[in-house]
Write an enzyme that holds these catalytic residues in place. Structure first.
Site, PDB file in Angstrom:
ATOM      1  N   VAL A  16      34.090  39.466  44.990  1.00 38.64           N
ATOM      2  CA  VAL A  16      33.121  38.461  44.522  1.00 38.64           C
ATOM      3  C   VAL A  16      33.807  37.439  43.611  1.00 38.64           C
ATOM      4  CG1 VAL A  16      30.982  38.100  43.225  1.00 38.64           C
ATOM      5  CG2 VAL A  16      31.205  40.104  44.707  1.00 38.64           C
ATOM      6  N   ARG A  47      42.718  43.440  36.398  1.00 38.50           N
ATOM      7  CA  ARG A  47      43.447  44.678  36.092  1.00 38.50           C
ATOM      8  C   ARG A  47      44.877  44.614  36.605  1.00 38.50           C
ATOM      9  NH1 ARG A  47      39.632  49.487  37.917  1.00 38.50           N
ATOM     10  NH2 ARG A  47      39.422  47.980  39.575  1.00 38.50           N
ATOM     11  N   LYS A 106      24.526  45.481  38.432  1.00 32.39           N
ATOM     12  CA  LYS A 106      23.232  46.185  38.548  1.00 32.39           C
ATOM     13  C   LYS A 106      23.213  47.500  37.785  1.00 32.39           C
ATOM     14  CE  LYS A 106      24.919  47.934  42.818  1.00 32.39           C
ATOM     15  NZ  LYS A 106      25.863  46.959  43.234  1.00 32.39           N
ATOM     16  N   VAL A 133      20.904  42.019  42.283  1.00 30.82           N
ATOM     17  CA  VAL A 133      19.974  42.622  43.258  1.00 30.82           C
ATOM     18  C   VAL A 133      19.960  41.792  44.538  1.00 30.82           C
ATOM     19  CG1 VAL A 133      17.599  43.340  43.702  1.00 30.82           C
ATOM     20  CG2 VAL A 133      18.503  43.454  41.379  1.00 30.82           C
ATOM     21  N   ILE A 137      20.150  36.743  48.103  1.00 40.51           N
ATOM     22  CA  ILE A 137      18.708  36.474  48.218  1.00 40.51           C
ATOM     23  C   ILE A 137      18.125  36.072  46.859  1.00 40.51           C
ATOM     24  CG2 ILE A 137      16.473  37.392  48.933  1.00 40.51           C
ATOM     25  CD1 ILE A 137      17.960  39.525  50.543  1.00 40.51           C
ATOM     26  N   GLU A 191      31.552  52.364  52.142  1.00 42.12           N
ATOM     27  CA  GLU A 191      32.801  52.572  51.421  1.00 42.12           C
ATOM     28  C   GLU A 191      33.356  53.959  51.738  1.00 42.12           C
ATOM     29  OE1 GLU A 191      32.604  51.525  47.323  1.00 42.12           O
ATOM     30  OE2 GLU A 191      31.130  49.955  47.736  1.00 42.12           O
ATOM     31  N   ASP A 202      22.502  53.182  44.366  1.00 47.56           N
ATOM     32  CA  ASP A 202      22.589  51.722  44.349  1.00 47.56           C
ATOM     33  C   ASP A 202      21.188  51.104  44.438  1.00 47.56           C
ATOM     34  OD1 ASP A 202      24.354  49.155  44.956  1.00 47.56           O
ATOM     35  OD2 ASP A 202      22.791  49.207  46.486  1.00 47.56           O
ATOM     36  N   LYS A 206      18.725  48.905  41.590  1.00 47.28           N
ATOM     37  CA  LYS A 206      18.060  47.647  41.916  1.00 47.28           C
ATOM     38  C   LYS A 206      16.538  47.774  41.721  1.00 47.28           C
ATOM     39  CE  LYS A 206      21.782  46.487  45.102  1.00 47.28           C
ATOM     40  NZ  LYS A 206      22.310  46.691  46.461  1.00 47.28           N
ATOM     41  N   GLY A 305      28.474  41.401  49.940  1.00 45.96           N
ATOM     42  CA  GLY A 305      29.594  40.614  50.461  1.00 45.96           C
ATOM     43  C   GLY A 305      30.021  39.552  49.466  1.00 45.96           C
TER      44      GLY A 305
END
Ligand code: HSE
Length: 432
Positions: A16, A47, A106, A133, A137, A191, A202, A206, A305
């Protein structure tokens, strides 16, 4: 337009963060025009400093995130590190040193949003988190701002793309859970350790964020009832199809009918194919909001993404920068209703229960009696004798709406019946 740039510190430069940096560079003049001042990337905390980061001046890279947020000349800190610490300390430090914050975190907002909101308010700064979240969107801003004059009663959503991909695969191909998970992993949707997604953590984070904003109260991750999808079988999906439904992992936040409490939960559920959420395929997210005056609203799009999440971060960056130029702030925490979060037992919904029973006279009556004794009204029953001649049958019971505690009591009693050989599955039915 102001010529002196607003300075931005980026904490984290992964999928991101690198996309945020790229868009800030490639769209610099548009962003400046929309904000009313240029924005300048003033530092990037990472890092692994030796990693090549195309398009980012190596002189901006630092491993000392703490020093970066304490510089004193930073206008906006963008936090895309994730996790609780050091993100929480860095964000609160950013506020203390005069910056506003855009975060995609989140987990932190669901765990301890109150601390972040309090620090932002104490220092008169903004805390924006659209990207936390459902990726790209627009959902947080519609709930916090566009619907601020309305009364939201329900939020029902698919907020995890990985699990939606798995369930969609199971539904379209008849595959079992493991097979669908393997495909999601091979295609990069899941993942290597899929626990956070498939066990619903997850989505639960949210749900906590959405419930708090929608109902103007505080909802933490621990308040959210959670079930993952690891127990969903191909038989459950087939049974849903026979009912004209599909199975989705839903995050459901509701205001109680008496308006005195709220609930937040994440679990697999059957929803009718006619419901708009049923047509959400692959790794897409969608959230259905029911508000008193607005009616039903649906928000749909990519929920994860690099680019979609960066889009949400950049939207927040523009808003926060505009606020700074106007010497104002956007909405802070709104938790004035102080509505308590009720336990799962208080949730009222419908259920689909699949039982393995002895195929002999009186069994159906016995089972029906247990439902009646617990005040759970049966809507439909479907019985199918087995071909294997072992004297067993499958019994599928769909109930009318009943409290979750009553259903749990029913199932406990059913398990004690000699004629009930097993409870094959229990799934809630939503969206009707
Ligand atoms: N892992 C999440 C998903 C995206 O599959 O939707 C980040 O929240």
């Amino acid at each position: 337009m102001r010529t002196r740039p607003l300075k931005v510190a980026l904490l984290g430069c992964g999928v991101v963060g690198s996309e945020v940096a790229r868009i800030m560079t490639t769209h610099a003049s548009d962003l400046a025009a929309r904000i009313g001042a240029p924005v300048e990337l003033a530092g990037v905390a990472v890092r692994r400093p030796s990693k090549v980061r195309e398009g980012i001046d190596p002189a901006l890279i630092t491993t000392d995130a703490t020093a970066l947020v304490k510089r004193g000349d930073i206008d906006v800190v963008i936090e895309v590190i994730g996790g609780i610490e050091p993100a929480r300390t860095l964000i609160t430090s950013a506020f203390e040193h005069g910056a506003s914050v855009v975060s995609a975190n989140k987990a932190l907002l669901a765990e301890d949003g109150a601390t972040l909101y309090a620090a932002a308010e104490e220092h008169g700064k903004d805390l924006y988190f659209e990207a936390a979240v459902a990726g790209a969107i627009p959902l947080i801003r519609p709930l916090r701002e566009s619907l601020a004059g309305d009364k939201v009663n329900r939020v029902l959503g698919i907020v995890n793309g990985t699990t939606n991909f798995i369930l969609d695969k199971m539904d379209s191909s008849g595959a079992g859970y493991s097979e669908a998970l393997d495909e999601a992993t091979a295609l990069g949707y899941a993942e290597a350790d899929p626990t956070a997604d498939v066990e619903g953590f997850d989505a639960a984070a949210k749900a906590a964020i959405l419930a708090g904003i929608a109902f103007h109260t505080r909802v933490r991750l621990d308040d959210v009832y959670r079930e993952g999808l690891t127990d969903v079988s191909a038989a459950d999906i087939a049974s849903a199809k026979r009912m004209g439904c599909t199975v989705k992992l839903l995050a459901i936040c509701e205001r109680a009918a008496d308006g005195k409490s709220v609930t937040a939960r994440v679990h697999p559920a059957m929803i009718p194919l006619s419901h708009p959420l049923a047509s959400v395929r692959e790794a897409y997210n969608a959230v259905f909001v029911e508000a008193e005056a607005a009616g039903q609203l649906m928000f749909y799009g990519p929920g994860a993404g690099g680019s979609p999440t960066a889009s949400a971060v950049l939207g927040d960056l523009v808003a926060v920068c505009r606020n700074r130029l106007a010497e104002s702030t956007g909405p802070g925490e709104s938790a004035y209703t102080q509505l308590p979060v009720s336990p799962m037992g208080d949730v009222v919904t419908r259920y689909h229960i699949s039982l393995d029973v002895a195929d002999k006279p009186g069994v159906l009556a016995q089972v029906a009696t247990v439902f009646a004794e617990h005040g759970v009204s049966i809507d439909t029953v479907r019985q199918q004798g087995r071909q294997d001649g072992n004297g067993e049958a499958s019994l599928v019971v769909v109930t009318h709406r009943a409290p979750d505690a009553a259903l749990s009591g029913t199932v406990e009693a059913l398990r004690k019946l000699d004629t009930v050989r097993g409870v094959a599955s229990i799934m809630r039915v939503e969206g009707e």
